[in-house]
Scaffold this active site. Structure first.
Site, PDB file in Angstrom:
ATOM      1  N   ASN A 211      -7.993   2.023 -23.212  1.00 50.14           N
ATOM      2  CA  ASN A 211      -9.160   1.856 -24.600  1.00 50.14           C
ATOM      3  C   ASN A 211      -7.826   2.986 -25.739  1.00 50.14           C
ATOM      4  OD1 ASN A 211      -8.426   5.105 -24.752  1.00 50.14           O
ATOM      5  ND2 ASN A 211      -9.617   4.931 -23.234  1.00 50.14           N
ATOM      6  N   ALA A 275      -7.155  14.057 -25.155  1.00 53.49           N
ATOM      7  CA  ALA A 275      -7.309  12.814 -24.510  1.00 53.49           C
ATOM      8  C   ALA A 275      -8.806  12.036 -24.425  1.00 53.49           C
ATOM      9  CB  ALA A 275      -7.187  12.909 -22.783  1.00 53.49           C
ATOM     10  N   ASP A 279     -14.345   7.348 -18.731  1.00 56.11           N
ATOM     11  CA  ASP A 279     -15.950   7.798 -17.812  1.00 56.11           C
ATOM     12  C   ASP A 279     -15.964   7.332 -16.721  1.00 56.11           C
ATOM     13  OD1 ASP A 279     -16.158   9.461 -20.175  1.00 56.11           O
ATOM     14  OD2 ASP A 279     -17.142   8.046 -21.348  1.00 56.11           O
ATOM     15  N   LYS A 289      -3.150  -8.709  -6.181  1.00 57.20           N
ATOM     16  CA  LYS A 289      -3.686  -9.161  -7.456  1.00 57.20           C
ATOM     17  C   LYS A 289      -5.218 -10.231  -7.291  1.00 57.20           C
ATOM     18  CE  LYS A 289      -1.941 -11.856 -11.487  1.00 57.20           C
ATOM     19  NZ  LYS A 289      -1.126 -12.874 -11.370  1.00 57.20           N
ATOM     20  N   ILE A 306     -12.483  16.285 -16.900  1.00 58.88           N
ATOM     21  CA  ILE A 306     -11.812  17.533 -16.943  1.00 58.88           C
ATOM     22  C   ILE A 306     -11.980  18.137 -17.063  1.00 58.88           C
ATOM     23  CG2 ILE A 306      -9.170  17.796 -16.415  1.00 58.88           C
ATOM     24  CD1 ILE A 306      -8.994  14.645 -17.157  1.00 58.88           C
ATOM     25  N   LYS A 338     -22.837  17.730 -26.727  1.00 55.91           N
ATOM     26  CA  LYS A 338     -21.011  18.294 -25.748  1.00 55.91           C
ATOM     27  C   LYS A 338     -21.052  19.380 -25.548  1.00 55.91           C
ATOM     28  CE  LYS A 338     -19.592  13.097 -26.154  1.00 55.91           C
ATOM     29  NZ  LYS A 338     -19.173  12.556 -26.596  1.00 55.91           N
ATOM     30  N   LYS A 342     -20.818  20.658 -21.973  1.00 54.92           N
ATOM     31  CA  LYS A 342     -19.214  21.184 -21.183  1.00 54.92           C
ATOM     32  C   LYS A 342     -18.860  22.311 -21.297  1.00 54.92           C
ATOM     33  CE  LYS A 342     -18.416  15.801 -22.244  1.00 54.92           C
ATOM     34  NZ  LYS A 342     -16.686  15.310 -21.185  1.00 54.92           N
TER      35      LYS A 342
END
Ligand code: PMT
Length: 401
Positions: A211, A275, A279, A289, A306, A338, A342
């Protein structure tokens, strides 16, 4: 002022009438056991002499960027590394302007730009100069960079005018610096862990999903924690950023590696999860490959969260667990969901639909959502990530103490 004992202070004196007060400031530092090296700007030499400073500080006075003698004995980089703290007093409008622009045309400005230490300045100038919008903008910039400012005070000025711009008294400056070292000592007891940057989730040996996170927000948080005395571990996904050796940097690539590194570095007093962890990971990573083909069928599975793991840890939950929330809509609602889901103490939300903040920008605008406080949320204004980080860390210190 017990906390000045054995502290190394790099004292920069700029050219202003209140330069004479620096002699008394140096005397107070010395009396309380600090070790002093001094840099005099060329205009400061019009107001105080190197001889008087050496006599008081019993330390060397530096002033020339291009001095062979100084560069062989202690170059400008070593000088900034030597110090526990850099104090600039008086800080003139000219020096403040140079530091805000990143100009390095003399030893003082070069040392400050090359420094990774906390910088405290005590401005002194005429009231009109102090009130001038350019000085205000420059000072705001320096505060965003994380510089601390003592004073100035209101009073009669050497030029005969009255107003704000007088440098704070040496005793006030010395007490503020003593308090800075005391806070540092208190915070030194504390251990901090920060996660930063993106994670890479591999499809095959050369392809991965990632990302846009640059790691800047997390690195600035780690720097600020370290500057304010925390024993800091930074667990970083792949970034192009560098950080001082004094921070325990652990480089990882995948979410799973980030989880393991986090587990290995518990317990801590405060953990900040900035960070942008993927997900999902690829259910079965290809060993070789993948060859060109019409279509590939990728299956994903969830990565372990985490933040969730740490905030629900039975024996090693940090005193303060702080998550981040990158949101594009219904920011407060989503962030507060959240916060509860969390089980963290604070969630710091940023609106990543705004291109000027959040991912990969030097700037951010965040709201801190608190779980167990009277105020539910607090918005911090648009600022450099360094300044935002200082504000967050100041609140962490307040909370831990
Ligand atoms: O790196 P920069 O370019 O400076 O950008 C900064 C940032 C925008 C990445 C940062 O400010 C930020 O918002 N980080 C969190 C981004 C994110 O992934 O948020 P989230 O809503 O998906 O996750 C919520 C929280 O759970 C975060 O604290 C995240 O670190 C944590 N998490 C998420 C998934 C996972 N598997 N493990 C986690 O710990």
């Amino acid at each position: 002022m017990k906390n000045l004992l054995n502290k190394k202070i790099l004292f920069i004196i700029c050219g202003g009438i209140s330069a004479y007060k620096s002699l008394e400031t140096i005397r107070l530092f010395k009396k309380n056991g600090a070790e002093i090296k001094t840099i005099l700007t060329s205009s400061a030499k019009e107001f105080v002499t190197p001889l008087s400073i050496t006599s008081l500080s019993q330390g060397k006075v530096y002033s020339n960027l291009f001095s062979v003698e100084n560069e062989t004995e202690m170059d400008h980089i070593s000088l900034s590394r030597w110090a526990d703290l850099i104090v600039i007093a008086p800080a003139t409008a000219n020096t403040i302007s140079k530091l805000a622009q990143g100009t390095t045309d003399d030893l003082a400005s070069t040392v400050v730009l090359a420094s990774d230490k906390e910088i405290i300045l005590a401005p002194a100038m005429n009231v009109r100069m102090w009130e001038h919008p350019s000085t205000k903008i420059n000072l705001r910039k320096l505060k965003e960079f994380g510089y601390k400012v003592i004073g100035p005070e209101i009073g009669d000025m050497a030029c005969g005018e009255y107003g704000e711009g007088k440098m704070s008294d040496p005793l006030i400056i010395a007490k503020e610096i003593d308090k800075y070292f005391l806070d540092q000592k208190n915070n030194k007891r504390y251990k901090a862990l920060v996660t930063a940057g993106p994670t890479n989730e591999y499809i095959d040996p050369v392809r991965f999903i990632t990302n846009k996170s640059s790691g800047k927000q997390g690195y600035e948080l780690a720097k600020s924690l370290y500057r304010k005395g925390f024993d800091t571990t930074l667990i970083s996904g792949p970034t192009n950023l560098e950080i001082t050796k004094d921070i325990n940097l652990i480089k990882v690539e995948t979410a799973n590696e980030m989880l393991v590194a986090t587990q290995e570095n518990l317990p801590v007093d405060v953990a900040i999860f900035s960070a942008a962890v993927a997900d999902f990971k690829i259910n079965k990573r290809y060993e070789n490959k993948i060859k060109k083909q019409e279509n590939i069928d990728l299956k994903f599975e969830r990565n372990l969260d985490i933040l969730n793991y740490v905030s629900n840890h039975n024996s090693m939950r940090p005193k303060l667990v702080i998550g981040f929330a990158a949101e594009t809509d219904e920011i407060n609602k989503n962030a507060e969901e959240k916060l509860n889901k969390k089980n963290c103490d604070w969630i710091i939300s940023n609106d990543v639909s705004n291109k000027n903040i959040g991912f990969n920008s030097d700037y951010n605008e965040v709201t801190i959502h608190y779980k167990n406080k009277k105020i539910k949320r607090e918005k911090l204004p648009y600022k450099k990530k360094s300044g935002i980080s200082d504000e967050i860390v100041d609140r962490i210190i307040y909370q831990l103490n």
